[in-house]
Design an enzyme around this catalytic site. Structure first.
Site, PDB file in Angstrom:
ATOM      1  N   TYR A 181     -13.181 -12.552   4.583  1.00 61.37           N
ATOM      2  CA  TYR A 181     -12.038 -12.273   5.457  1.00 61.37           C
ATOM      3  C   TYR A 181     -12.072 -10.838   5.977  1.00 61.37           C
ATOM      4  O   TYR A 181     -11.964 -10.590   7.180  1.00 61.37           O
ATOM      5  CB  TYR A 181     -10.720 -12.528   4.723  1.00 61.37           C
ATOM      6  CG  TYR A 181      -9.573 -11.771   5.340  1.00 61.37           C
ATOM      7  CD1 TYR A 181      -9.001 -12.208   6.529  1.00 61.37           C
ATOM      8  CD2 TYR A 181      -9.110 -10.580   4.776  1.00 61.37           C
ATOM      9  CE1 TYR A 181      -7.981 -11.497   7.140  1.00 61.37           C
ATOM     10  CE2 TYR A 181      -8.098  -9.858   5.379  1.00 61.37           C
ATOM     11  CZ  TYR A 181      -7.540 -10.324   6.551  1.00 61.37           C
ATOM     12  OH  TYR A 181      -6.547  -9.602   7.156  1.00 61.37           O
ATOM     13  N   CYS A 215      10.085 -23.387  14.436  1.00 63.64           N
ATOM     14  CA  CYS A 215       9.488 -24.522  15.148  1.00 63.64           C
ATOM     15  C   CYS A 215      10.174 -24.807  16.488  1.00 63.64           C
ATOM     16  O   CYS A 215       9.522 -25.254  17.433  1.00 63.64           O
ATOM     17  CB  CYS A 215       9.543 -25.775  14.267  1.00 63.64           C
ATOM     18  SG  CYS A 215       8.576 -25.649  12.747  1.00 63.64           S
ATOM     19  N   ASP A 244      -7.235 -15.969   6.810  1.00 61.35           N
ATOM     20  CA  ASP A 244      -6.389 -15.529   5.702  1.00 61.35           C
ATOM     21  C   ASP A 244      -5.307 -16.565   5.452  1.00 61.35           C
ATOM     22  O   ASP A 244      -5.346 -17.668   6.005  1.00 61.35           O
ATOM     23  CB  ASP A 244      -5.802 -14.149   5.999  1.00 61.35           C
ATOM     24  CG  ASP A 244      -4.759 -14.184   7.115  1.00 61.35           C
ATOM     25  OD1 ASP A 244      -4.672 -15.205   7.833  1.00 61.35           O
ATOM     26  OD2 ASP A 244      -4.017 -13.190   7.264  1.00 61.35           O
ATOM     27  N   CYS A 258       5.027 -18.855  12.465  1.00 65.57           N
ATOM     28  CA  CYS A 258       4.764 -19.988  11.566  1.00 65.57           C
ATOM     29  C   CYS A 258       4.784 -19.494  10.123  1.00 65.57           C
ATOM     30  O   CYS A 258       3.793 -19.546   9.404  1.00 65.57           O
ATOM     31  CB  CYS A 258       3.413 -20.624  11.913  1.00 65.57           C
ATOM     32  SG  CYS A 258       3.135 -22.232  11.137  1.00 65.57           S
ATOM     33  N   GLN A 287      -2.821  -8.767  -0.065  1.00 67.29           N
ATOM     34  CA  GLN A 287      -1.744  -9.006  -1.032  1.00 67.29           C
ATOM     35  C   GLN A 287      -0.560  -8.049  -0.834  1.00 67.29           C
ATOM     36  O   GLN A 287       0.241  -7.847  -1.754  1.00 67.29           O
ATOM     37  CB  GLN A 287      -2.270  -8.860  -2.473  1.00 67.29           C
ATOM     38  CG  GLN A 287      -3.486  -9.689  -2.798  1.00 67.29           C
ATOM     39  CD  GLN A 287      -3.193 -11.176  -2.802  1.00 67.29           C
ATOM     40  OE1 GLN A 287      -2.073 -11.582  -3.043  1.00 67.29           O
ATOM     41  NE2 GLN A 287      -4.189 -11.977  -2.541  1.00 67.29           N
ATOM     42  N   GLU A 298      -7.072  -2.966   6.308  1.00 69.51           N
ATOM     43  CA  GLU A 298      -7.286  -4.322   5.808  1.00 69.51           C
ATOM     44  C   GLU A 298      -7.269  -4.376   4.288  1.00 69.51           C
ATOM     45  O   GLU A 298      -6.747  -5.332   3.703  1.00 69.51           O
ATOM     46  CB  GLU A 298      -8.613  -4.871   6.348  1.00 69.51           C
ATOM     47  CG  GLU A 298      -8.593  -5.202   7.826  1.00 69.51           C
ATOM     48  CD  GLU A 298      -7.521  -6.219   8.176  1.00 69.51           C
ATOM     49  OE1 GLU A 298      -7.259  -7.123   7.370  1.00 69.51           O
ATOM     50  OE2 GLU A 298      -6.928  -6.093   9.271  1.00 69.51           O
ATOM     51  N   TYR A 315      -2.620  -4.300  -7.498  1.00 66.56           N
ATOM     52  CA  TYR A 315      -4.002  -4.753  -7.334  1.00 66.56           C
ATOM     53  C   TYR A 315      -4.935  -3.544  -7.230  1.00 66.56           C
ATOM     54  O   TYR A 315      -5.638  -3.345  -6.241  1.00 66.56           O
ATOM     55  CB  TYR A 315      -4.152  -5.652  -6.100  1.00 66.56           C
ATOM     56  CG  TYR A 315      -3.334  -6.916  -6.162  1.00 66.56           C
ATOM     57  CD1 TYR A 315      -3.851  -8.066  -6.764  1.00 66.56           C
ATOM     58  CD2 TYR A 315      -2.047  -6.965  -5.643  1.00 66.56           C
ATOM     59  CE1 TYR A 315      -3.104  -9.226  -6.835  1.00 66.56           C
ATOM     60  CE2 TYR A 315      -1.287  -8.120  -5.720  1.00 66.56           C
ATOM     61  CZ  TYR A 315      -1.820  -9.250  -6.321  1.00 66.56           C
ATOM     62  OH  TYR A 315      -1.082 -10.398  -6.402  1.00 66.56           O
TER      63      TYR A 315
END
Length: 353
Positions: A115, A194, A133, A187, A39, A34, A79
């Site tokens: 999260y 869709c 998220d 999605c 990111q 996780e 990060y």
């Protein structure tokens, strides 16, 4: 079970991704996955996870490792505060003797937010916490036609309340994974599928023709532009490095001698600058050359425009005390940013010509 969860779980049975951290209930391995995937796309994070777990198979191995080694295994993920926080949290867990087993215990770890705590709690312990998220924000905003911006308090609260209401409390771990995969594969942000969506008959944004407009955000990201001038300085078989500090980008990583400017500098302005004189004083160069000019390196809130120079100093020459002299053969031992790694690859390739 509500209609939303039922459709998401049915979709998941057919489309779920086969990922190594989904074959375990070990909270340590789930935690590592996780943090890596914050990111970071799964395609990029997959190999990092495998290498990280191979080197640090449990929290005690990670806690005992040196910070430079941890950062080296993180190199390229970006990060980097994630790696520093991960290492500090590992020391906390090792001191306690075991991984925390409650949501409150998990969220108390350094670098763990709501999260990540919900993900670990539900995936490892089947605790009923909804994972929220970017994927979840997008799916719920579109399906339920939520037009409040998701980056302000009111919009966040609407999504959070809805996510908790929809959570399958009997199988929270599987449901959370299903919803996240649905957002990542079905999605998606641009050109969502869709036409083949199992939620299509219920999706308000699809009915209203607003799929591409949701989710909304109230604030635009402000981009800071920075101008870096790097010098790959050779002195015999040695080069010079320093570790970045001061809570700036790439904190804890190593870099070549650097001059930073608020704006772009011509070569003449650069060589006459006080920063240049502080680096090299009145040293007489054997030679120097431009390696790469005006390279744009994009970070989340910053654009770095970098020039790279290669400089030769007489063998035995030292630089300012903030820079350490290291053998070129040992460069791989030091964790560096992707930008520095790219520069070094350019040097190596030019050396081979």
């Amino acid at each position: 079970m509500n209609w939303f969860a039922e459709n998401i779980l049915l979709w998941y049975r057919e489309h779920k991704r086969d990922l190594p951290w989904r074959h375990t209930k070990d909270p340590y391995k789930i935690w590592i996955s996780e943090i890596i995937l914050q990111q970071t796309r799964v395609a990029q994070g997959y190999d990092y996870y495998c290498r990280f777990i191979e080197r640090f198979p449990d929290v005690f191995e990670l806690a005992e490792a040196g910070p430079d080694e941890v950062m080296k295994y993180w190199q390229g993920l970006g990060y980097y505060s994630r790696a520093r926080n991960l290492h500090e949290a590992a020391k906390t867990i090792a001191l306690a003797g075991r991984f925390p087993e409650t949501y409150d215990g998990i969220i108390a770890l350094k670098g763990v937010g709501s999260y990540t705590a919900a993900a670990i709690a539900s995936f490892a312990y089947d605790l009923p916490y909804a994972v929220i998220d970017g994927n979840v924000f997008r799916v719920l905003s579109r399906c339920f036609g939520i037009e409040e911006p998701i980056d302000i308090g009111a919009g966040k609260k609407i999504i959070t309340d809805l996510a908790n209401e929809l959570l399958d409390k009997e199988r929270p771990g599987v449901y959370n994974q299903a919803l996240m995969d649905f957002g990542a594969l079905q999605c998606v942000p641009s050109s969502p599928l869709c036409l083949f969506c199992p939620l299509g008959n219920h999706c308000i944004s699809l009915k209203d023709g607003k799929v591409d407009m949701l989710p909304r955000k109230a604030h635009k990201i402000k981009v800071r532009k920075r101008y870096f001038y790097y010098f790959y300085v050779r002195s015999g078989n040695c080069i010079f490095l320093r570790k970045r500090k001061d809570n700036d980008i790439w904190n804890g990583l190593y870099e070549f001698p650097l001059i930073e400017s608020e704006g772009a500098l011509s070569e003449e302005q650069l060589f006459r600058s006080s920063g240049f004189k502080s680096l090299f004083g009145n040293a007489s160069f054997l030679q120097f050359r431009m390696v790469k000019e005006k390279m744009k390196h994009v970070l989340s809130h910053q654009w770095i425009f970098a020039d790279f120079y290669e400089v030769w100093l007489p063998e035995g020459t030292d630089m300012a005390t903030s820079y350490m002299k290291v053998s070129i053969d040992d460069i791989d031992k030091f964790p560096v940013s992707r930008l520095i790694s790219y520069c070094f690859s350019l040097i190596l390739n030019s050396d081979k010509k």
